[in-house]
Write an enzyme that holds these catalytic residues in place. Structure first.
Site, PDB file in Angstrom:
ATOM      1  N   GLY A  32       0.824  -1.219   0.000  1.00  0.00           N
ATOM      2  CA  GLY A  32       0.000   0.000   0.000  1.00  0.00           C
ATOM      3  C   GLY A  32       0.851   1.259   0.000  1.00  0.00           C
ATOM      4  O   GLY A  32       0.557   2.219   0.714  1.00  0.00           O
ATOM      5  N   ILE A  41       0.440   6.762   4.637  1.00  0.00           N
ATOM      6  CA  ILE A  41       1.505   6.262   5.516  1.00  0.00           C
ATOM      7  C   ILE A  41       2.525   5.434   4.731  1.00  0.00           C
ATOM      8  O   ILE A  41       3.733   5.562   4.926  1.00  0.00           O
ATOM      9  CB  ILE A  41       0.885   5.419   6.663  1.00  0.00           C
ATOM     10  CG1 ILE A  41      -0.023   6.294   7.543  1.00  0.00           C
ATOM     11  CG2 ILE A  41       1.959   4.732   7.490  1.00  0.00           C
ATOM     12  CD1 ILE A  41      -0.897   5.513   8.530  1.00  0.00           C
ATOM     13  N   TYR A  84     -14.237  -2.953  10.985  1.00  0.00           N
ATOM     14  CA  TYR A  84     -12.855  -2.445  10.845  1.00  0.00           C
ATOM     15  C   TYR A  84     -12.052  -2.798  12.094  1.00  0.00           C
ATOM     16  O   TYR A  84     -10.920  -3.293  12.007  1.00  0.00           O
ATOM     17  CB  TYR A  84     -12.884  -0.929  10.622  1.00  0.00           C
ATOM     18  CG  TYR A  84     -11.509  -0.293  10.540  1.00  0.00           C
ATOM     19  CD1 TYR A  84     -10.628  -0.615   9.520  1.00  0.00           C
ATOM     20  CD2 TYR A  84     -11.099   0.643  11.497  1.00  0.00           C
ATOM     21  CE1 TYR A  84      -9.361  -0.039   9.445  1.00  0.00           C
ATOM     22  CE2 TYR A  84      -9.837   1.226  11.427  1.00  0.00           C
ATOM     23  CZ  TYR A  84      -8.972   0.885  10.406  1.00  0.00           C
ATOM     24  OH  TYR A  84      -7.715   1.457  10.338  1.00  0.00           O
TER      25      TYR A  84
HETATM   26  N1  NAP Z   1      -5.359   7.401   8.376  1.00  0.00           N
HETATM   27  C1  NAP Z   1      -5.770   6.994   9.540  1.00  0.00           C
HETATM   28  O1  NAP Z   1      -6.462   7.741  10.273  1.00  0.00           O
HETATM   29  C2  NAP Z   1      -5.374   5.623  10.039  1.00  0.00           C
HETATM   30  C3  NAP Z   1      -5.507   5.364  11.405  1.00  0.00           C
HETATM   31  C4  NAP Z   1      -5.149   4.118  11.894  1.00  0.00           C
HETATM   32  C5  NAP Z   1      -4.689   3.145  11.028  1.00  0.00           C
HETATM   33  N2  NAP Z   1      -4.573   3.404   9.698  1.00  0.00           N
HETATM   34  C6  NAP Z   1      -4.112   2.336   8.828  1.00  0.00           C
HETATM   35  O2  NAP Z   1      -2.982   2.776   8.090  1.00  0.00           O
HETATM   36  C7  NAP Z   1      -2.886   2.034   6.871  1.00  0.00           C
HETATM   37  C8  NAP Z   1      -2.616   2.989   5.719  1.00  0.00           C
HETATM   38  O3  NAP Z   1      -3.700   3.879   5.581  1.00  0.00           O
HETATM   39  P1  NAP Z   1      -3.498   5.418   5.200  1.00  0.00           P
HETATM   40  O4  NAP Z   1      -3.972   6.216   6.336  1.00  0.00           O
HETATM   41  O5  NAP Z   1      -2.149   5.647   4.650  1.00  0.00           O
HETATM   42  O6  NAP Z   1      -4.616   5.573   4.057  1.00  0.00           O
HETATM   43  P2  NAP Z   1      -4.487   5.699   2.467  1.00  0.00           P
HETATM   44  O7  NAP Z   1      -3.689   6.924   2.109  1.00  0.00           O
HETATM   45  O8  NAP Z   1      -5.869   5.623   1.960  1.00  0.00           O
HETATM   46  O9  NAP Z   1      -3.637   4.430   2.035  1.00  0.00           O
HETATM   47  C9  NAP Z   1      -4.189   3.142   1.976  1.00  0.00           C
HETATM   48  C10 NAP Z   1      -3.292   2.316   1.096  1.00  0.00           C
HETATM   49  O10 NAP Z   1      -3.745   0.951   1.106  1.00  0.00           O
HETATM   50  C11 NAP Z   1      -3.750   0.512  -0.242  1.00  0.00           C
HETATM   51  N3  NAP Z   1      -4.640  -0.618  -0.480  1.00  0.00           N
HETATM   52  C12 NAP Z   1      -5.967  -0.738  -0.223  1.00  0.00           C
HETATM   53  N4  NAP Z   1      -6.402  -1.944  -0.621  1.00  0.00           N
HETATM   54  C13 NAP Z   1      -5.319  -2.597  -1.125  1.00  0.00           C
HETATM   55  C14 NAP Z   1      -5.115  -3.879  -1.705  1.00  0.00           C
HETATM   56  N5  NAP Z   1      -6.117  -4.743  -1.869  1.00  0.00           N
HETATM   57  N6  NAP Z   1      -3.852  -4.223  -2.104  1.00  0.00           N
HETATM   58  C15 NAP Z   1      -2.819  -3.368  -1.957  1.00  0.00           C
HETATM   59  N7  NAP Z   1      -2.959  -2.125  -1.454  1.00  0.00           N
HETATM   60  C16 NAP Z   1      -4.196  -1.757  -1.050  1.00  0.00           C
HETATM   61  C17 NAP Z   1      -4.170   1.737  -1.030  1.00  0.00           C
HETATM   62  O11 NAP Z   1      -3.867   1.516  -2.395  1.00  0.00           O
HETATM   63  P3  NAP Z   1      -4.663   2.198  -3.626  1.00  0.00           P
HETATM   64  O12 NAP Z   1      -3.977   3.521  -3.869  1.00  0.00           O
HETATM   65  O13 NAP Z   1      -4.493   1.229  -4.750  1.00  0.00           O
HETATM   66  O14 NAP Z   1      -6.096   2.365  -3.201  1.00  0.00           O
HETATM   67  C18 NAP Z   1      -3.313   2.776  -0.361  1.00  0.00           C
HETATM   68  O15 NAP Z   1      -1.996   2.735  -0.848  1.00  0.00           O
HETATM   69  C19 NAP Z   1      -4.180   1.228   6.760  1.00  0.00           C
HETATM   70  O16 NAP Z   1      -3.927  -0.111   7.130  1.00  0.00           O
HETATM   71  C20 NAP Z   1      -5.106   1.894   7.767  1.00  0.00           C
HETATM   72  O17 NAP Z   1      -6.061   0.993   8.296  1.00  0.00           O
HETATM   73  C21 NAP Z   1      -4.893   4.632   9.186  1.00  0.00           C
END
Ligand code: NAP
Length: 272
Positions: free
Chosen positions: A9, A14, A146
């Site tokens: 991802g 992140i 989630y």
């Molecule tokens: N932001 C928050 O508030 C927060 C808080 C706690 C935990 N997290 C966790 O942090 C992690 C990263 O999230 P983020 O905040 O950086 O959000 P984000 O910017 O939306 O990034 C999510 C990433 O996951 C990828 N992804 C989704 N489904 C996938 C799949 N089937 N195969 C490969 N990649 C996939 C997306 O790829 P695409 O570009 O292809 O969609 C994107 O690169 C997640 O696990 C999330 O649960 C986030």
């Protein structure tokens, strides 16, 4: 030789911030994503190589790991970051949305771990860092599916940590609070269909979540915590990341369940 980190991802948020930080600090980076052909920022860094990887597809995971191991003799760290959120009531969520959520957040994490563990074992060690959430340690309203995925990965990590320790493989959890990424927009799916009986409480809770935006961490700050987890050479398992998450977790540990639940009910407009 520079160390190598493999991140899922890495197209945004992140994951992308971590890819850039590790490259800036002298690491080689396998930045994996569903659509590397669209990536224009990470391609500017010579130490970053892009690989196609959709965590829901076993063949895609196997191929990406194989290609990365052809390019580098050793991978030192795996970061399971790919994931998305699902908000809304449990009662109305479709079977399909539950399966999709587990496919990405839980089974995807298991797939990459299974694909890289033999390599770590044969190489004499490695580190697995799973990105969970404060919602993998503390439950908040209307996030049941989630949170089930993130609590699941937390439990998986704690158990696995014992199992892999004899092979010098460390398992770590980075549990962020709110982070200003695409998570709350394009990466947040909802389960509202036919949920009118919950309308009022959902609106209250949604408003409370939206207000939290002010004290969100940045993706770069969470990448810094991932860097710490990858390099601090400790047996520490959990890295709760971000001031909001640390405060909430401290309250959860210090307060009685009754007091904590009353505080959350009140804070999210659900009454006492
Ligand atoms: N932001 C928050 O508030 C927060 C808080 C706690 C935990 N997290 C966790 O942090 C992690 C990263 O999230 P983020 O905040 O950086 O959000 P984000 O910017 O939306 O990034 C999510 C990433 O996951 C990828 N992804 C989704 N489904 C996938 C799949 N089937 N195969 C490969 N990649 C996939 C997306 O790829 P695409 O570009 O292809 O969609 C994107 O690169 C997640 O696990 C999330 O649960 C986030």
């Amino acid at each position: 030789m520079s160390k190598v980190i493999f991140i899922t991802g890495a197209s945004s948020g992140i994951g992308k911030a971590a890819a850039i930080l590790f490259a800036q600090r002298g690491w080689n980076v396998a930045a994996t994503m569903r659509h590397p052909e669209k990536e224009t920022e990470l391609t500017q860094y010579p130490a970053i190589k892009l690989y196609t990887l959709d965590v829901t597809q076993p063949d895609s995971v196997a191929q990406a790991v194989e290609q990365a191991l052809q390019d580098w003799p050793r991978i030192d760290v795996l970061v399971n970051n790919a994931g998305y959120g699902l908000f809304g009531p449990m009662e109305t969520v479709s079977e399909e949305k539950i399966m999709d959520q587990f496919q990405t957040n839980v089974f995807g994490t298991m797939r990459t771990i299974k694909a890289l563990t033999p390599h770590f074992r044969q190489a004499g060690g490695g580190t697995i860092i799973n990105i969970t959430s404060i919602g993998g340690l503390v439950g908040l309203p209307f996030n049941s599916i989630y949170h089930a995925t993130k609590f699941g990965v937390d439990g998986l990590s704690e158990s696995l940590n014992y199992e892999l320790r004899p092979f010098n493989i460390r398992v770590k959890i980075v549990a962020p609070g709110g982070v200003a990424t695409d998570f709350a927009t394009r990466s947040l799916k909802q389960t509202m269909e036919g949920a009118s009986v919950y309308d009022e409480s959902i609106q209250q809770v949604f408003a409370a979540f939206s207000k939290r935006g002010g004290n969100y961490s940045t993706g770069e700050q969470i990448a810094g915590v991932i860097y710490e987890a990858a390099t601090d050479d400790s047996d520490r398992l959990r890295y709760v990341a971000g001031e909001d998450a640390q405060n909430l977790y401290a309250q959860w540990k210090e307060m009685s369940n009754e007091d904590f639940f009353a505080m959350i009910n009140q804070g999210y407009g659900l009454g006492q």
